[in-house]
Design an enzyme around this catalytic site. Structure first.
Site, PDB file in Angstrom:
ATOM      1  N   GLU A   1     -10.658  -7.390  14.029  1.00 53.84           N
ATOM      2  CA  GLU A   1     -11.366  -6.700  15.091  1.00 53.84           C
ATOM      3  C   GLU A   1     -12.810  -6.430  14.668  1.00 53.84           C
ATOM      4  OE1 GLU A   1      -8.593  -4.402  17.403  1.00 53.84           O
ATOM      5  OE2 GLU A   1      -9.717  -2.697  16.655  1.00 53.84           O
TER       6      GLU A   1
ATOM      7  N   GLN B   1       2.851  -4.728  18.912  1.00 50.35           N
ATOM      8  CA  GLN B   1       1.425  -4.924  19.172  1.00 50.35           C
ATOM      9  C   GLN B   1       0.996  -6.387  19.060  1.00 50.35           C
ATOM     10  OE1 GLN B   1      -1.911  -3.365  16.395  1.00 50.35           O
ATOM     11  NE2 GLN B   1      -2.108  -2.266  18.322  1.00 50.35           N
TER      12      GLN B   1
ATOM     13  N   LEU C   1      -3.868   1.396   7.780  1.00 50.54           N
ATOM     14  CA  LEU C   1      -4.156   1.510   6.345  1.00 50.54           C
ATOM     15  C   LEU C   1      -4.209   2.984   5.956  1.00 50.54           C
ATOM     16  CD1 LEU C   1      -6.838  -1.303   5.864  1.00 50.54           C
ATOM     17  CD2 LEU C   1      -4.466  -1.313   5.075  1.00 50.54           C
TER      18      LEU C   1
ATOM     19  N   ARG D   1      -0.831   1.214  18.525  1.00 54.47           N
ATOM     20  CA  ARG D   1      -1.615   1.664  17.373  1.00 54.47           C
ATOM     21  C   ARG D   1      -3.080   1.286  17.560  1.00 54.47           C
ATOM     22  NH1 ARG D   1      -3.555  -0.783  12.366  1.00 54.47           N
ATOM     23  NH2 ARG D   1      -2.730  -2.808  12.992  1.00 54.47           N
TER      24      ARG D   1
ATOM     25  N   PHE E   1     -14.378   0.115  15.874  1.00 54.92           N
ATOM     26  CA  PHE E   1     -13.068  -0.537  15.919  1.00 54.92           C
ATOM     27  C   PHE E   1     -12.421  -0.251  17.259  1.00 54.92           C
ATOM     28  CE2 PHE E   1      -9.829  -2.471  13.072  1.00 54.92           C
ATOM     29  CZ  PHE E   1     -10.692  -3.180  12.263  1.00 54.92           C
TER      30      PHE E   1
ATOM     31  N   HIS F   1       1.122  -8.660  15.873  1.00 56.90           N
ATOM     32  CA  HIS F   1       0.378  -8.159  14.721  1.00 56.90           C
ATOM     33  C   HIS F   1       1.079  -6.997  14.025  1.00 56.90           C
ATOM     34  CE1 HIS F   1      -3.127  -7.464  12.301  1.00 56.90           C
ATOM     35  NE2 HIS F   1      -3.392  -6.283  12.825  1.00 56.90           N
ATOM     36  N   TYR F   2       1.743  -6.145  14.793  1.00 55.16           N
ATOM     37  CA  TYR F   2       2.177  -4.878  14.197  1.00 55.16           C
ATOM     38  C   TYR F   2       3.328  -4.308  15.011  1.00 55.16           C
ATOM     39  CZ  TYR F   2       1.721  -0.145  12.305  1.00 55.16           C
ATOM     40  OH  TYR F   2       1.959   1.052  11.698  1.00 55.16           O
TER      41      TYR F   2
ATOM     42  N   LEU G   1      -5.178 -13.955  11.436  1.00 53.36           N
ATOM     43  CA  LEU G   1      -5.984 -12.950  12.130  1.00 53.36           C
ATOM     44  C   LEU G   1      -7.483 -13.176  11.962  1.00 53.36           C
ATOM     45  CD1 LEU G   1      -6.002  -9.998  13.435  1.00 53.36           C
ATOM     46  CD2 LEU G   1      -6.427  -9.237  11.110  1.00 53.36           C
TER      47      LEU G   1
ATOM     48  N   ARG H   1      -6.112  -2.755  21.702  1.00 53.71           N
ATOM     49  CA  ARG H   1      -5.539  -4.098  21.587  1.00 53.71           C
ATOM     50  C   ARG H   1      -4.585  -4.433  22.724  1.00 53.71           C
ATOM     51  NH1 ARG H   1      -4.603  -3.751  15.073  1.00 53.71           N
ATOM     52  NH2 ARG H   1      -6.812  -3.980  14.642  1.00 53.71           N
TER      53      ARG H   1
ATOM     54  N   GLY I   1       0.811  -1.216   0.000  1.00 51.71           N
ATOM     55  CA  GLY I   1       0.000   0.000   0.000  1.00 51.71           C
ATOM     56  C   GLY I   1       0.841   1.261   0.000  1.00 51.71           C
TER      57      GLY I   1
ATOM     58  N   HIS J   1      -2.303  -8.649  18.793  1.00 49.64           N
ATOM     59  CA  HIS J   1      -3.728  -8.563  18.465  1.00 49.64           C
ATOM     60  C   HIS J   1      -4.431  -9.639  19.287  1.00 49.64           C
ATOM     61  CE1 HIS J   1      -7.458  -8.564  16.254  1.00 49.64           C
ATOM     62  NE2 HIS J   1      -7.042  -7.572  15.489  1.00 49.64           N
TER      63      HIS J   1
HETATM   64  C1  LIG Z   1      -3.660  -9.907   8.740  1.00 46.67           C
HETATM   65  C2  LIG Z   1      -3.556  -8.402   8.877  1.00 46.67           C
HETATM   66  C3  LIG Z   1      -4.698  -7.642   8.917  1.00 46.67           C
HETATM   67  C4  LIG Z   1      -4.606  -6.243   9.050  1.00 46.67           C
HETATM   68  N1  LIG Z   1      -5.754  -5.515   9.090  1.00 46.67           N
HETATM   69  C5  LIG Z   1      -5.667  -4.171   9.166  1.00 46.67           C
HETATM   70  C6  LIG Z   1      -6.849  -3.362   9.150  1.00 46.67           C
HETATM   71  O1  LIG Z   1      -7.970  -3.862   9.029  1.00 46.67           O
HETATM   72  N2  LIG Z   1      -6.708  -2.015   9.234  1.00 46.67           N
HETATM   73  C7  LIG Z   1      -5.491  -1.425   9.342  1.00 46.67           C
HETATM   74  O2  LIG Z   1      -5.424  -0.197   9.410  1.00 46.67           O
HETATM   75  N3  LIG Z   1      -4.353  -2.170   9.346  1.00 46.67           N
HETATM   76  C8  LIG Z   1      -4.420  -3.513   9.254  1.00 46.67           C
HETATM   77  N4  LIG Z   1      -3.270  -4.255   9.267  1.00 46.67           N
HETATM   78  C9  LIG Z   1      -1.972  -3.579   9.222  1.00 46.67           C
HETATM   79  C10 LIG Z   1      -1.706  -3.095   7.803  1.00 46.67           C
HETATM   80  O3  LIG Z   1      -2.290  -3.960   6.881  1.00 46.67           O
HETATM   81  C11 LIG Z   1      -0.208  -3.013   7.498  1.00 46.67           C
HETATM   82  O4  LIG Z   1       0.450  -2.286   8.497  1.00 46.67           O
HETATM   83  C12 LIG Z   1       0.012  -2.312   6.161  1.00 46.67           C
HETATM   84  O5  LIG Z   1      -0.757  -2.924   5.142  1.00 46.67           O
HETATM   85  C13 LIG Z   1       1.475  -2.309   5.767  1.00 46.67           C
HETATM   86  O6  LIG Z   1       1.589  -1.752   4.479  1.00 46.67           O
HETATM   87  P1  LIG Z   1       2.998  -1.415   3.847  1.00 46.67           P
HETATM   88  O7  LIG Z   1       2.758  -0.877   2.496  1.00 46.67           O
HETATM   89  O8  LIG Z   1       3.772  -0.609   4.804  1.00 46.67           O
HETATM   90  O9  LIG Z   1       3.727  -2.821   3.756  1.00 46.67           O
HETATM   91  P2  LIG Z   1       3.332  -4.182   2.988  1.00 46.67           P
HETATM   92  O10 LIG Z   1       1.969  -4.177   2.437  1.00 46.67           O
HETATM   93  O11 LIG Z   1       3.706  -5.269   3.929  1.00 46.67           O
HETATM   94  O12 LIG Z   1       4.314  -4.186   1.751  1.00 46.67           O
HETATM   95  C14 LIG Z   1       5.702  -4.338   1.903  1.00 46.67           C
HETATM   96  C15 LIG Z   1       6.345  -4.377   0.535  1.00 46.67           C
HETATM   97  O13 LIG Z   1       7.762  -4.364   0.702  1.00 46.67           O
HETATM   98  C16 LIG Z   1       8.344  -5.309  -0.146  1.00 46.67           C
HETATM   99  N5  LIG Z   1       9.628  -5.725   0.435  1.00 46.67           N
HETATM  100  C17 LIG Z   1       9.920  -6.057   1.714  1.00 46.67           C
HETATM  101  N6  LIG Z   1      11.216  -6.399   1.833  1.00 46.67           N
HETATM  102  C18 LIG Z   1      11.766  -6.264   0.601  1.00 46.67           C
HETATM  103  C19 LIG Z   1      13.055  -6.488   0.054  1.00 46.67           C
HETATM  104  N7  LIG Z   1      14.086  -6.924   0.800  1.00 46.67           N
HETATM  105  N8  LIG Z   1      13.243  -6.255  -1.266  1.00 46.67           N
HETATM  106  C20 LIG Z   1      12.230  -5.830  -2.058  1.00 46.67           C
HETATM  107  N9  LIG Z   1      10.990  -5.621  -1.596  1.00 46.67           N
HETATM  108  C21 LIG Z   1      10.763  -5.835  -0.288  1.00 46.67           C
HETATM  109  C22 LIG Z   1       7.327  -6.425  -0.243  1.00 46.67           C
HETATM  110  O14 LIG Z   1       7.520  -7.165  -1.432  1.00 46.67           O
HETATM  111  C23 LIG Z   1       6.016  -5.628  -0.264  1.00 46.67           C
HETATM  112  O15 LIG Z   1       5.703  -5.232  -1.578  1.00 46.67           O
HETATM  113  C24 LIG Z   1      -3.341  -5.638   9.144  1.00 46.67           C
HETATM  114  C25 LIG Z   1      -2.193  -6.411   9.103  1.00 46.67           C
HETATM  115  C26 LIG Z   1      -2.302  -7.782   9.009  1.00 46.67           C
HETATM  116  C27 LIG Z   1      -1.036  -8.602   9.017  1.00 46.67           C
END
Ligand SMILES: Cc1cc2nc3c(=O)[nH]c(=O)nc-3n(C[C@H](O)[C@H](O)[C@H](O)COP(=O)(O)OP(=O)(O)OC[C@H]3O[C@@H](n4cnc5c(N)ncnc54)[C@H](O)[C@@H]3O)c2cc1C
Length: 584
Positions: free
Chosen positions: A246, A231, A395, A389, A117, A354-355, A243, A286, A15, A233
């Site tokens: 929530e 964190q 998100l 958090r 939430f 979780h986080y 998971l 949490r 994201g 969960h």
């Molecule tokens: C099961 C679950 C449910 C969740 N539900 C919620 C929710 O409902 N609401 C909410 O607010 N948050 C939620 N969270 C938390 C939230 O989803 C995450 O904190 C957030 O999506 C992280 O996004 P990001 O873009 O930072 O990382 P990610 O989406 O984890 O993306 C990381 C990227 O980095 C890349 N990467 C990593 N290391 C390397 C490397 N060495 N070389 C090249 N690329 C690399 C990966 O390929 C990936 O593309 C949830 C988390 C989980 C685990």
């Protein structure tokens, strides 16, 4: 070595990475972007997010309410300028996603629906059934495809940042299909590599969440901030750690112990005034809910299962129609992984990691202290999450600060003239490649990746989990230092070049050990209890000595050096963190 010349390198296509790439492309279509990811973008962990994203949209709500919930939820360790910016920006970002095609769930009136939430004292969490992250990531991914300036490098594993004269100029990455090293050379790098929950044994986090980006920045001299705040969960499935959102409790699910008793009523999580409150308890934050599990376990009121102790999540009274409509994924997961159908059965759950509230230190523009290096999303600590958090703020964080990182990187690039030193960087890239090759050449290494990873995982869970104390933390630090020393003698079993998963797991383990060490040492040195960091030997919050951010600095040969930084407080003075009748 292959060289890719570009303007902005983005590490990670989840994201935060996709949002940053779109922001760059929109701000200046002439800039070239290399979007590098170790997995295909749609496999990033954002895809797994279930419950939703918080943003003020209803008349009964206000930006101040969202601000207050976030600051108190974070136990006053949040930087309030960052939180204010965040709560202001997020409704615009969520609306923008709607315009890009995100199918938010609606009310019958056609207006965007929101759900309760944890820790949010007013309903403000937008959702798309219980597959919110999946829909958000799809929306961002399909939008990114519109921009020809975004060039993707899927399945490239980044290993090192390239730094010349204190300025970040790119990174090296291994193309996983061929095993070939590539140098990405640009003017700035944005790290969006996600969290590091995999340092613990029971986690909701996907296997790719190994803290690679955090470790890369840390090794390059950028501090990791507030790493002791991990964190848990309260409702993960036992065994797998998968998971149950929530949203289950948001829709009315209840937590009960072995006697069928709603034990949270004993933990001061009831509905307080003067807010227009939701029924709290199951919707408490949490950290408090996970701590309540620990106490129930100590009192012998949890339920033994083949996966260890659990409590039950009761959703039976919601009825099949509502469960199918609002929580279809939860029903699938419960049936598949623990053989319980929420329509008819109690579902066993336990707290799971979780986080990470902590991460790469950035300012509110997502800039790190290193010129040319930005970070956003879960890998960064800006910090809007403080000591805990609130669910559904993450998100939003990756949208607001992903976009901000992109826009500020563009501004930075404009100030950078012609850069010299490419030859020096090529030499650095060569050194990075040689380090990897030396792993292949090493004979006689005795340490196996799986054994080291298990030792690291169990050490953290046992000594640095929901509750910690001086003895458990000293023991954790000693054992992690031992794992780190043994890692120097790690053995690569697979010496091939094509999709060598053994190699990537070895590199990931190296990153995780560095991150784990910052968690343990930062926790040892914070002698108070705040949010997710609970010390059995220092049970009270101590604002006088610890209302400050922990900064862990890399030390190649020993423990990280710990320093502290001020917390930004603007309009909310630290107070007791109240959810029920009294502060807990
Ligand atoms: C099961 C679950 C449910 C969740 N539900 C919620 C929710 O409902 N609401 C909410 O607010 N948050 C939620 N969270 C938390 C939230 O989803 C995450 O904190 C957030 O999506 C992280 O996004 P990001 O873009 O930072 O990382 P990610 O989406 O984890 O993306 C990381 C990227 O980095 C890349 N990467 C990593 N290391 C390397 C490397 N060495 N070389 C090249 N690329 C690399 C990966 O390929 C990936 O593309 C949830 C988390 C989980 C685990």
């Amino acid at each position: 070595m292959k060289v890719v010349n570009t303007d902005i390198v983005i590490i990670g296509a989840g994201g935060a990475g996709l949002r940053a790439a779109i922001a760059v492309a929109e701000a200046d279509p002439t800039l070239n972007i290399a979007l590098v990811s170790k997995v295909y973008p749609m496999r990033s962990h954002t895809c797994a997010a279930e419950g939703g994203a918080a943003g003020v949209v209803k008349e009964s709500d206000s930006l101040d309410y969202h601000f207050n919930d976030t600051v108190s939820g974070g136990d006053w360790l949040t930087d309030q300028d960052a939180v204010e910016l965040f709560v202001n920006e997020i409704p615009k970002e969520l609306t923008q996603l709607e315009h890009w095609g995100c199918p938010w769930s609606r009310e019958d009136t056609g207006k965007v629906a929101v759900r309760p939430f944890g820790g949010m004292k007013i309903m403000r969490t937008w959702y798309a059934a219980d597959k919110t992250g999946f829909h958000m990531l799809h929306t961002l991914f399909q939008t990114s495809l519109k921009y020809s300036s975004i060039r993707r490098f899927d399945e490239f594993y980044t290993t090192d940042l390239m730094i010349d004269d204190g300025v970040c100029r790119g990174c090296t990455a291994i193309e996983m299909r061929s095993g070939e090293m590539t140098l990405f050379l640009g003017k700035t790098v944005i790290i969006c590599s996600g969290g590091a929950g995999r340092i613990f044994p029971f986690t909701t986090n996907g296997a790719i969440k190994t803290g690679d980006g955090m470790a890369m920045a840390y090794r390059a001299g950028v501090p990791l901030k507030d790493m002791e705040f991990v964190q848990y969960h309260p409702t993960g499935l036992p065994g797998s750690g998968i998971l149950l959102t929530e949203g289950c409790r948001g829709e009315g699910g209840l937590l009960v112990n072995k006697d069928g008793y709603r034990y949270l009523q004993d933990y001061d999580l009831g509905p307080p005034d003067p807010w227009p409150r939701l029924k709290a308890m199951e919707l408490g934050p949490r950290d408090r809910l996970s701590q309540a599990f620990y106490h129930e376990q100590k009192k012998g009121r949890t339920i033994p299962s083949k996966w260890g102790d659990v409590v039950h999540l009761d959703m039976r009274h919601l009825g099949e129609k509502k469960i199918n409509e609002r929580l279809p994924l939860v029903r699938d997961l419960s049936r598949s992984y623990v053989g319980a159908d929420p329509v008819t059965d109690l579902v066993p759950v336990r707290p799971v990691v979780h986080y990470m509230m902590g991460g790469i230190h950035t300012d509110i523009n997502a800039a790190t202290p290193m010129s040319g290096l930005y970070a956003a999303g879960e890998c960064a600590c800006v910090s809007i999450n403080g000591a805990n958090r609130l669910g559904s703020n993450s998100l939003g964080e990756l949208l607001v600060f992903g976009a901000r990182a992109g826009r500020h990187a563009v501004e930075y690039v404009k100030t950078v003239g012609t850069l010299e030193g490419d030859a020096r960087i090529e030499k650095q890239a060569g050194d990075a490649e040689s380090r990897i090759k030396s792993l292949f050449k090493r004979t006689g290494g005795k340490q196996r990746v799986a054994a080291l990873r298990r030792d690291m995982n169990m050490t953290l869970e046992e000594g640095c989990g929901i509750y910690r104390d001086e003895n458990s933390l000293i023991d954790t630090c000693t054992r992690i230092a031992d794992v780190r020393a043994r890692y120097r003698d790690v053995r690569l079993e697979d010496k091939s070049n094509v999709y060598n998963t053994d190699l990537y797991q070895t590199l990931e383990l190296g990153a995780m050990i560095e991150v784990a060490q910052t968690v343990a040492i930062s926790a040892l040195q914070r002698k108070e209890s705040r949010g997710a960091h609970q010390r059995l030997d220092f049970t009270a919050r101590d604002d006088e000595n610890y209302l400050k951010h922990t900064m862990a600095f890399y030390n190649p040969n020993g423990d990280p050096r710990i320093d502290y930084a001020d917390v930004t407080i603007t309009k909310s003075q630290p107070a007791a963190r109240v959810y029920g009748g009294a502060a807990a």
